[in-house]
Design a protein around this motif. Structure first.
Motif: not given
Lengths: 345, 345
Positions: A135, A137-138, A141-142, A144, A149, A152-153
């Motif tokens: 969740x 990381x989602x 990813x979601x 905008x 990115x 997340x990395x």
């Protein structure tokens, strides 16, 4: 506490309160997207529901990590409202580690309540931890936002470091006291505690439009503050006031824990260090706990930890100044760092 | 097997071999980036090292999911070399579920070797699973391909569905046989097995530049094929040849498993279904296993599962045709789907 400590603590408390107001709606919406039985374990773990699914008044965490994300974004001139998802992602990742660590360490209490695995069983606690990580990381990813990115990395890399820290911690606890070095313990504490505080600050920097350099400096600030936090936490685990900590006096000693002041004492080469090693070979009765606390003190473990904590805080401020040349803009970050390193003394 | 089956299987075997050649270097490099003790558990789990850390000849998985990613990318005119990271990410996510499922289900054997938790202990198996999940999402976050964010979003959402599937599976196995409906079992199998096969195909579509519609159709293809696979797997769990499966005959029945043919029989309303329920209330001796297999057959569970599997494969092809109007381009995907639904009969 001095008067100025109290003012600073009041500032941080208000900041944490504002953070929870800003981030909790996002967190709740995100948790509510989970499939039924996983959602229930998650809502219990966050303190928003009782075990039977009825609403609870919330014994959730203090939201230190989300507060760091938002404060770091503001310190670099960003709009912290843009970083709410990132703040929620960090809090989800933190709670993933809590759920799994409680299973692994067989801890039965968390935030004054029975841990999730004791209520719902080990499988559900493992699965819910997994879902919280996905969740987190989602959410990124979601998102905008242009920084999502890179965020997340960093968060995924940080989770791997947290895993390594937890693994190293388990391995250290299994070894004999004389086989453990202070450097290993510091490295473990950095991975287990410092990494996520650092990542929280770095994500704030990225969401404020900061580059790799600002993110790295913010990360270093959070790591050093995190290590200071861990040192203070370890001191509390020996000398904390049971009335304030909710744990019996010397809880870490009673559990034979190889906390930082203990290992500093064990590796001091002093007679008191040898006394402590001898005590740790036997059962830790209340009398042994008292003697062990004295031995840590005489061996210099207490002073060392206090000096180290102060040194780490100085380094933290130094790193912060690299990321935020005008430290006046970083007042919230400093208040948070002060808060976490003083909280229950 | 007919002659044409053999040809198709040969095709799929060669395709899987080529997939492993393309994806394993990426997988190994990625695993080698893990911190020491986690890397060791991961390398063991993947079959690339023995428990003592010496190199092993590889008993890693067949690479069906990575093969689906690459084949789906090719089917939509993409360059499958661009999708190697995504393929590795899906395989890492799959292995995260295997490590945790083996802990949760207390399974002691995987790919003819002792499971990781039996060798390294439960904490290390949980932690290594966590790290593989973080690694999977890190691979996508680091990937500069324009599809990587959408792919990460899909993979993270899929992991949550896998968690829900595993949770539902545990819950089903704890309930009494008469409390379990066939729809619930099908939904659980879809979440637990179909979701990741679907996600693999969808990621291939995204990496070929496909839009949401192609990704959704590819996802549906993978899910239906995955359900067909599960149905066949469940038939093998009852009537599989021990010489080929490596498991004793009727292994699922001996374990009182509520597999799809079993639940179809139990909910058939037939006298044979009642006989099966009666057998399942007692210990499953070899004699009871034989009688139970006969009861599933007489109650129609075997025929139902075979028809369902064929029906799901027909639906899979139908979905595939939505994503790939010229089915000739989808030959590899069809070969893989045929392969997984026939593999050990």
């Amino acid at each position: 506490m001095t008067m100025s400590d109290t003012v600073e603590a009041g500032e941080a408390v208000a900041l944490l309160e504002r953070t929870r107001s800003a981030v909790n709606p996002q967190l709740r919406t995100t948790l509510e997207s989970l499939p039924g039985s996983i959602r229930r374990v998650a809502m219990y773990h966050f303190g928003w529901e009782h075990a039977d699914g009825t609403p609870a008044a919330g014994a959730a965490g203090k939201a230190i990590r989300p507060a760091l994300v938002l404060a770091a974004a503001r310190a670099l001139g960003g709009d912290s409202r843009q970083a709410v998802r990132a703040a929620a992602a960090v809090e989800l990742a933190h709670n993933f580690t809590l759920l799994h660590d409680d299973v692994i360490d067989e801890d039965s209490t968390r935030r004054h309540r029975p841990t999730a695995w004791t209520v719902f069983g080990t499988p559900d606690a493992i699965i819910t931890g997994d879902a919280l990580l996905a969740l987190a990381l989602r959410l990124l990813a979601e998102d905008r936002h242009p920084a999502s990115a890179a965020a997340a990395e960093r968060l995924a890399a940080c989770v791997i470091e947290l895993c390594a820290g937890q693994q190293a911690d388990c391995a250290l606890e299994e070894r004999a006291p004389h086989e453990v070095s202070l450097d290993e313990c510091l490295a473990t504490a950095t991975a287990k505690t410092g990494a996520l505080l650092g990542c929280a600050c770095a994500l704030g920097a990225l969401y404020a439009g900061g580059g790799e350099e600002e993110a790295a400096a913010m990360d270093a600030f959070g790591r050093e503050a995190g290590l200071a936090f861990q040192l203070i936490d370890d001191l509390i685990g020996i000398w904390g006031d049971p009335a304030r900590t909710g744990k019996p006096a010397g809880a870490d000693l009673a559990a034979h824990k190889k906390s930082l002041p203990v290992v500093a004492a064990l590796t001091s080469g002093t007679p008191a260090g040898a006394d402590l090693a001898e005590l740790y070979r036997g059962p830790m009765t209340p009398a042994a706990v008292r003697l062990a606390a004295e031995a840590v003190d005489r061996a210099g473990g207490r002073d060392w930890a206090q000096l180290q904590a102060a040194d780490r805080m100085a380094r933290a401020v130094h790193e912060l100044a690299r990321a935020v040349p005008d430290l006046a803009a970083a007042g919230d970050l400093l208040a948070l760092a002060e808060f976490v390193t003083r909280r229950t003394r």
